[in-house]
Write a protein that holds these residues in place. Structure first.
Motif, mmCIF file in Angstrom:
data_model
loop_
_atom_site.group_PDB
_atom_site.id
_atom_site.type_symbol
_atom_site.label_atom_id
_atom_site.label_comp_id
_atom_site.label_asym_id
_atom_site.label_seq_id
_atom_site.Cartn_x
_atom_site.Cartn_y
_atom_site.Cartn_z
ATOM 1 N N ALA A 1 0.826 -1.207 0.000
ATOM 2 C CA ALA A 1 0.000 0.000 0.000
ATOM 3 C C ALA A 1 0.863 1.261 0.000
ATOM 4 N N GLY B 1 -4.968 0.082 -4.917
ATOM 5 C CA GLY B 1 -4.851 -0.244 -3.490
ATOM 6 C C GLY B 1 -5.658 -1.470 -3.098
ATOM 7 N N THR C 1 -4.013 1.858 1.943
ATOM 8 C CA THR C 1 -3.658 2.892 0.958
ATOM 9 C C THR C 1 -4.391 4.183 1.302
#
Ligand code: S3P
Length: 445
Positions: A165, A185, A192
């Motif tokens: 992430a 993500g 993220t």
């Protein structure tokens, strides 16, 4: 769509008021996302009201190429049997996204954290639009991209083998950047976070949440932070696509400038991240009633009743730009008919749309006898108080919204107008001509 298409010259002229009901097609942004999230979820997503524009059909084709089963049941009803987060397979051919910046950027994001490679291209317009705004953050996930100079398409994306992430501050107010990162993500390990300076359209966040992802938006000092937990299991959904406010903008604005008009538009999406044009028009003096405000499929919608109006030029607040970014071309047409100047600042993103929209509107309006002032990030239109000369030919540069904007201008100008090429209209609003003609407009080509 990547090849050269024969131009379709079009023309419009003033014949009388617009009257009746306009059934606007499904929202383009929500349509792209329905297909992509359907493809990334487990089970069968059923979509009704999908926009049958070429941009969206290209995304549907792309999702099949990545392994989802997309079925067209007719009349905007589609189903998507998804492959789940991380389940994309490698396409065996180049992905052609046609004219669609949203399509290519969101799909690149969605595949960039899977261990597969894909090559993307598009038409001449898309091949001249910046992709580094997407590939730079996707490389932080571990993906690699190999495009032409400046990152232009065609471009090959080598997906990250083991994506982690990221936290990213978006340098532009762009829902496409935000969405590409959030979709990347999904298959990255960890949390993220995307920080955007100004709030842009939030369909991706609303829909990710609806498909079962853990996603949260928090207002912070420098904008908005959106945080997504990676590797969720997304579950198929039933989606009713709301009607596109960016398409509704054309008949709405045409009705405002054509004397004696009164039209009704049911079920228009009025998500606040999309409704800036309507706020602006009301400030200019537009007679628009918003009836039956309600929520449908997680999106605010209302029925619109619009009557022709005497409008005054205004200064549009620059911070409103993201909520009406696609509507500046048609607003500049309305501004040409208003009394006084309309000042539009903070709009430099318009320079990297399907064409340089500040330049295309400025040159086209001048051709129609309207005085404009233009700068890197602004456009000022000198309103002609209802008396626009017309008579010229506008160059549309493969841009659907430039074509439709000038065709609307011709419905109220003294002389008929022409556009050099209307074929791009099919990318977002394929029934534009028939819908406008049914309301009483004269549009040919
Ligand atoms: C879109 C975002 C906007 C808009 C485009 C559709 C989307 O672009 O211009 O027509 O669906 O995310 P940016 O986010 O780059 O401004």
């Amino acid at each position: 769509m990547a090849g050269h298409l024969t131009p379709i010259p079009m023309a419009s002229q003033s014949v009388g008021p617009l009257k009746g009901t306009a059934i606007i097609p499904g929202d383009k942004s929500v349509s792209h996302r329905s297909l992509i999230l359907g493809a990334l979820s487990v089970g069968e997503t059923k979509i009704s009201g999908l926009l049958l524009g070429q941009d969206v059909l290209d995304t549907a084709k792309a999702m099949s190429a990545f392994g989802a089963k997309v079925t067209d049941h007719g009349e905007g009803n589609f189903s998507v049997n998804g492959v789940g987060v991380g389940g994309f397979s490698e396409p065996v051919d180049v992905i052609d996204c046609g004219n669609a910046g949203t399509g290519v950027r969101l799909i690149m994001g969605a595949m960039s954290t899977s261990p597969i490679n894909a090559t993307f291209t598009g038409d001449a317009s898309l091949r001249s639009r910046p992709m580094d705004r997407i590939t730079d953050p996707l490389e932080l996930f571990g993906a690699k991209s190999y495009g032409r100079t400046n990152g232009f398409l065609p471009l090959t994306m080598v997906g990250a083998r083991d994506a982690h992430a990221i936290r990213y501050i978006s340098p532009h107010p762009s829902a496409q950047i935000k969405s590409a990162i959030l979709l990347a993500g999904l298959n990255a390990l960890g949390e993220t976070t995307l920080i955007e300076p100004e709030k842009t359209r939030d369909h991706t966040e609303r829909m990710l949440s609806g498909f079962g992802a853990d996603i949260e938006t928090v207002e912070i000092k420098d904008g908005f932070a959106i945080t997504l937990q990676g590797r969720p299991e997304l579950t198929a959904q039933d989606i009713v696509v709301p009607r596109d406010p960016s398409s509704a903008a054309f008949p709405v604005c045409a009705a405002l400038i054509v004397e004696g008009s009164e039209i009704f538009l049911p079920n228009i999406c009025l998500n606040p991240t999309r409704s800036g044009l309507f706020t602006t028009l009301v400030e200019m003096g537009a007679d628009i009633e918003f009836e039956n405000n309600r929520l449908e499929g997680g999106e605010p919608v209302a029925d619109l009743r619009v009557k022709s109006s005497c409008l005054n030029g205004i200064e549009v607040p620059p911070n409103r730009a993201p909520s009406m970014i696609d509507e500046y071309p048609i607003l500049s047409v309305v501004a040409a008919f208003a009394k006084g100047k309309t000042i539009m600042r903070g709009i430099k993103e318009l320079r990297v749309k399907e064409c340089d929209r500040i330049d295309a509107m400025a040159r086209g309006l001048e051709t129609m006898g309207v005085t404009v002032e233009e700068g890197e990030d602004y456009l000022i239109v000198h309103g002609q108080n209802g008396e626009v000369e017309g008579g010229g030919t506008a160059e549309t540069h493969l841009d659907h919204r430039i074509a439709m904007s000038f065709l609307c201008l011709g419905l109220a100008s003294k002389k008929s107008i022409k556009v050099d090429d209307g074929h791009a209209i099919a990318t977002s609003f394929p029934i534009f001509k028939s819908l406008m003609t049914d309301l009483g407009a004269s549009i040919t080509g």
